[in-house]
Design a protein around this motif. Sequence first.
Motif, PDB file in Angstrom:
ATOM      1  N   ILE A   1       0.740  -1.101   0.062  1.00 47.77           N
ATOM      2  CA  ILE A   1      -0.024   0.073   0.105  1.00 47.77           C
ATOM      3  C   ILE A   1       0.912   1.258  -0.086  1.00 47.77           C
ATOM      4  O   ILE A   1       2.006   1.075   0.329  1.00 47.77           O
ATOM      5  CB  ILE A   1      -0.984   0.219   1.009  1.00 47.77           C
ATOM      6  N   ASP A   2       0.249   2.258  -0.232  1.00 45.60           N
ATOM      7  CA  ASP A   2       1.250   3.555  -0.481  1.00 45.60           C
ATOM      8  C   ASP A   2       1.225   4.292   1.000  1.00 45.60           C
ATOM      9  O   ASP A   2       0.509   3.797   2.190  1.00 45.60           O
ATOM     10  CB  ASP A   2       0.778   4.553  -1.416  1.00 45.60           C
ATOM     11  N   GLU A   3       2.104   5.129   1.124  1.00 39.73           N
ATOM     12  CA  GLU A   3       2.399   5.839   2.501  1.00 39.73           C
ATOM     13  C   GLU A   3       0.975   6.424   2.914  1.00 39.73           C
ATOM     14  O   GLU A   3       0.845   6.718   4.171  1.00 39.73           O
ATOM     15  CB  GLU A   3       3.473   6.791   2.352  1.00 39.73           C
ATOM     16  N   GLU A   4       0.270   7.025   2.108  1.00 42.06           N
ATOM     17  CA  GLU A   4      -0.967   7.759   2.616  1.00 42.06           C
ATOM     18  C   GLU A   4      -1.893   6.642   3.476  1.00 42.06           C
ATOM     19  O   GLU A   4      -2.473   7.110   4.085  1.00 42.06           O
ATOM     20  CB  GLU A   4      -1.494   8.558   1.276  1.00 42.06           C
ATOM     21  N   ILE A   5      -2.174   5.769   2.728  1.00 38.90           N
ATOM     22  CA  ILE A   5      -2.954   4.586   3.240  1.00 38.90           C
ATOM     23  C   ILE A   5      -2.693   4.099   4.250  1.00 38.90           C
ATOM     24  O   ILE A   5      -3.271   3.977   5.420  1.00 38.90           O
ATOM     25  CB  ILE A   5      -3.188   3.583   2.341  1.00 38.90           C
ATOM     26  N   HIS A   6      -1.214   3.800   4.483  1.00 32.06           N
ATOM     27  CA  HIS A   6      -0.320   3.115   5.688  1.00 32.06           C
ATOM     28  C   HIS A   6      -0.790   4.467   6.904  1.00 32.06           C
ATOM     29  O   HIS A   6      -1.019   4.021   7.824  1.00 32.06           O
ATOM     30  CB  HIS A   6       1.046   3.326   5.550  1.00 32.06           C
ATOM     31  N   GLU A   7      -0.596   5.645   6.683  1.00 29.25           N
ATOM     32  CA  GLU A   7      -0.831   6.542   7.908  1.00 29.25           C
ATOM     33  C   GLU A   7      -2.327   6.562   8.156  1.00 29.25           C
ATOM     34  O   GLU A   7      -2.483   6.823   9.255  1.00 29.25           O
ATOM     35  CB  GLU A   7      -0.424   7.956   7.178  1.00 29.25           C
ATOM     36  N   ASP A   8      -3.075   6.617   7.205  1.00 32.26           N
ATOM     37  CA  ASP A   8      -4.380   6.303   7.711  1.00 32.26           C
ATOM     38  C   ASP A   8      -5.125   5.068   8.346  1.00 32.26           C
ATOM     39  O   ASP A   8      -5.764   5.189   9.130  1.00 32.26           O
ATOM     40  CB  ASP A   8      -5.579   6.494   6.226  1.00 32.26           C
ATOM     41  N   MET A   9      -3.921   4.186   8.289  1.00 29.84           N
ATOM     42  CA  MET A   9      -4.240   2.856   9.031  1.00 29.84           C
ATOM     43  C   MET A   9      -3.242   2.608  10.093  1.00 29.84           C
ATOM     44  O   MET A   9      -2.773   1.708  10.574  1.00 29.84           O
ATOM     45  CB  MET A   9      -4.294   1.614   7.929  1.00 29.84           C
ATOM     46  N   ILE A  10      -2.635   3.769  10.457  1.00 31.03           N
ATOM     47  CA  ILE A  10      -1.374   3.893  11.380  1.00 31.03           C
ATOM     48  C   ILE A  10      -1.622   3.116  12.735  1.00 31.03           C
ATOM     49  O   ILE A  10      -0.727   2.371  13.363  1.00 31.03           O
ATOM     50  CB  ILE A  10      -0.755   5.268  11.927  1.00 31.03           C
ATOM     51  N   SER A  11      -2.905   2.914  13.241  1.00 31.64           N
ATOM     52  CA  SER A  11      -3.403   2.185  14.309  1.00 31.64           C
ATOM     53  C   SER A  11      -3.096   0.635  14.342  1.00 31.64           C
ATOM     54  O   SER A  11      -3.049  -0.059  15.483  1.00 31.64           O
ATOM     55  CB  SER A  11      -4.620   2.494  14.838  1.00 31.64           C
ATOM     56  N   THR A  12      -3.053   0.179  12.920  1.00 29.67           N
ATOM     57  CA  THR A  12      -2.917  -1.189  12.743  1.00 29.67           C
ATOM     58  C   THR A  12      -1.327  -1.367  12.254  1.00 29.67           C
ATOM     59  O   THR A  12      -1.102  -2.695  11.750  1.00 29.67           O
ATOM     60  CB  THR A  12      -3.913  -1.637  11.958  1.00 29.67           C
ATOM     61  N   ALA A  13      -0.497  -0.637  12.242  1.00 30.96           N
ATOM     62  CA  ALA A  13       0.955  -0.676  11.858  1.00 30.96           C
ATOM     63  C   ALA A  13       1.525  -1.791  13.020  1.00 30.96           C
ATOM     64  O   ALA A  13       1.301  -1.651  14.025  1.00 30.96           O
ATOM     65  CB  ALA A  13       1.667   0.658  11.956  1.00 30.96           C
ATOM     66  N   ILE A  14       2.165  -2.646  12.193  1.00 30.68           N
ATOM     67  CA  ILE A  14       2.923  -3.572  13.107  1.00 30.68           C
ATOM     68  C   ILE A  14       4.433  -3.106  13.712  1.00 30.68           C
ATOM     69  O   ILE A  14       4.969  -2.130  13.013  1.00 30.68           O
ATOM     70  CB  ILE A  14       3.286  -4.933  12.452  1.00 30.68           C
ATOM     71  N   LYS A  15       4.889  -3.399  14.747  1.00 31.74           N
ATOM     72  CA  LYS A  15       6.311  -3.036  15.256  1.00 31.74           C
ATOM     73  C   LYS A  15       7.153  -4.401  15.439  1.00 31.74           C
ATOM     74  O   LYS A  15       6.716  -5.455  15.542  1.00 31.74           O
ATOM     75  CB  LYS A  15       6.050  -2.522  16.550  1.00 31.74           C
ATOM     76  N   PRO A  16       8.455  -4.224  15.413  1.00 34.02           N
ATOM     77  CA  PRO A  16       9.331  -5.109  15.789  1.00 34.02           C
ATOM     78  C   PRO A  16       9.003  -5.922  16.796  1.00 34.02           C
ATOM     79  O   PRO A  16       8.820  -5.265  17.996  1.00 34.02           O
ATOM     80  CB  PRO A  16      10.666  -4.457  15.776  1.00 34.02           C
ATOM     81  N   LYS A  17       9.072  -7.292  16.969  1.00 33.49           N
ATOM     82  CA  LYS A  17       9.037  -8.138  17.861  1.00 33.49           C
ATOM     83  C   LYS A  17       7.297  -8.146  18.381  1.00 33.49           C
ATOM     84  O   LYS A  17       6.996  -8.892  19.447  1.00 33.49           O
ATOM     85  CB  LYS A  17       9.751  -7.654  19.146  1.00 33.49           C
ATOM     86  N   ASP A  18       6.383  -7.735  17.619  1.00 31.16           N
ATOM     87  CA  ASP A  18       5.091  -8.188  17.532  1.00 31.16           C
ATOM     88  C   ASP A  18       5.122  -9.490  17.422  1.00 31.16           C
ATOM     89  O   ASP A  18       5.524 -10.015  16.399  1.00 31.16           O
ATOM     90  CB  ASP A  18       4.248  -7.376  16.683  1.00 31.16           C
ATOM     91  N   VAL A  19       4.101 -10.240  17.910  1.00 25.60           N
ATOM     92  CA  VAL A  19       3.736 -11.760  17.641  1.00 25.60           C
ATOM     93  C   VAL A  19       2.382 -11.511  16.622  1.00 25.60           C
ATOM     94  O   VAL A  19       1.557 -10.900  17.086  1.00 25.60           O
ATOM     95  CB  VAL A  19       3.617 -12.425  18.696  1.00 25.60           C
ATOM     96  N   LEU A  20       2.362 -11.965  15.634  1.00 23.32           N
ATOM     97  CA  LEU A  20       1.259 -11.875  14.579  1.00 23.32           C
ATOM     98  C   LEU A  20       0.645 -13.263  14.511  1.00 23.32           C
ATOM     99  O   LEU A  20       1.358 -14.347  14.240  1.00 23.32           O
ATOM    100  CB  LEU A  20       1.483 -11.529  13.165  1.00 23.32           C
ATOM    101  N   LEU A  21      -0.625 -13.275  14.630  1.00 22.41           N
ATOM    102  CA  LEU A  21      -1.703 -14.721  14.595  1.00 22.41           C
ATOM    103  C   LEU A  21      -2.593 -14.510  13.908  1.00 22.41           C
ATOM    104  O   LEU A  21      -3.590 -13.537  13.963  1.00 22.41           O
ATOM    105  CB  LEU A  21      -2.194 -14.713  16.351  1.00 22.41           C
ATOM    106  N   ASN A  22      -2.678 -15.477  12.979  1.00 24.25           N
ATOM    107  CA  ASN A  22      -4.005 -15.568  12.172  1.00 24.25           C
ATOM    108  C   ASN A  22      -5.077 -16.083  12.873  1.00 24.25           C
ATOM    109  O   ASN A  22      -5.126 -17.039  13.739  1.00 24.25           O
ATOM    110  CB  ASN A  22      -3.625 -16.890  11.166  1.00 24.25           C
TER     111      ASN A  22
END
Length: 406
Positions: A279-300
Amino acid sequence: MRYRKPEELKETDVDWIGDIPEGWDTTKLKFQTTVNMGQSPPSDGYNKKGIGTAFLQGNADFTNKYPQTESFTDNGNKFCQKGDFLFSVRAPVGEINIADKEYCIGRGLCSISPKDVDSNFLWHYLHIARRELKAISTGSTFESVSSEDVKNLSLILPLLPEQRSIAAFLDRKTEAIDGLIQKKEQLIERLKEKRQALITQAVTKGLDPDVPMKDSGIEWLGEIPEEWEVTKVKWLVSKIGSGKTPRGGSEVYKDDGIPFLRSQNIHFDGLRLDDVVYIDEEIHEDMISTAIKPKDVLLNITGASIGRASLVPEDFPKANLNQHVCILRPRKENISPDYLHLVVSSDIIQNQIFAFENGTSREGLNFSQVGSLLVSLPSLAEQKEIVKQVREYEKNIFSLSPGIEN
């Protein structure tokens, strides 16, 4: 099959090919095949119910030869036919399978239909020629190639009878090698099962078999080390939340930009980015609350891969994710991210997830259920020692895998 003497060879203008036998030609793939680039259907056009045509987004569903997928679409517009080669145009570029039936193909693939070349010869040749595409693949973080790159792939062309002779020779040789690979894969599978048992044992009983034990108070968990406690995931993380589909769905996906992770990218042994979308930077910023961070655990939390989990590497670039993947952000003062990933990967959590799934009418976990998952928790120092021991064991397993999987 005989080998040519130096005087029977001629030069080519393709560096990685070098000299070829007299009587052979060099050409481009586009002159001997039809190349068809994939295109992803709209985001609401996928299903797991068998409605429509089997769908392949990228090479995540590839096996050694024929793909296996549980995804379907009744809204596709790019298709391959039985016998076509399925060629990955996104990382890892050049992975190859054969279509065993009609598929709808997404943007991570192209199909290659042989016309004036023996298909079996081309199958073997593409495994070697893909190095040319790897060398020109674009993208600073995630490699990809274009339609023109694939079409202009250099192709060596013996006469048709010799193509068939070469293909038959390679079939015999590769069949023998494949037999050895199968035995090694079976060994690795047994090692992985042992790894799973080791993880479950380590995160429920610890590493010291002589440590005093106590009743956990939970029938299915049994005894745990005396100094451990049983708690819930929600008390160990600062965030439980999934992503969302950006406005416009798949229509806003880009060829590069900010990685947008989906359930097919989440695997126990790490993130797989072969068919990642952007996705582009604008959409990413619009969804910033769901941005991942290093050492997050991601679960399906939905679909056939429910329960599969990855640990985000420390050096992973900024990225976002969709609604089928849940972020668990560890409170590092309480739990090591690596230990949380081990626990989520273990039978102790996986069995709880499947119990929730069996108790509902649909495949999916909600945040309340994720937060209520029970964890047996040692001290931080012991967590780190458990992670160290398990990772050391994993090295022995995964060091065997690359030679088989590549």
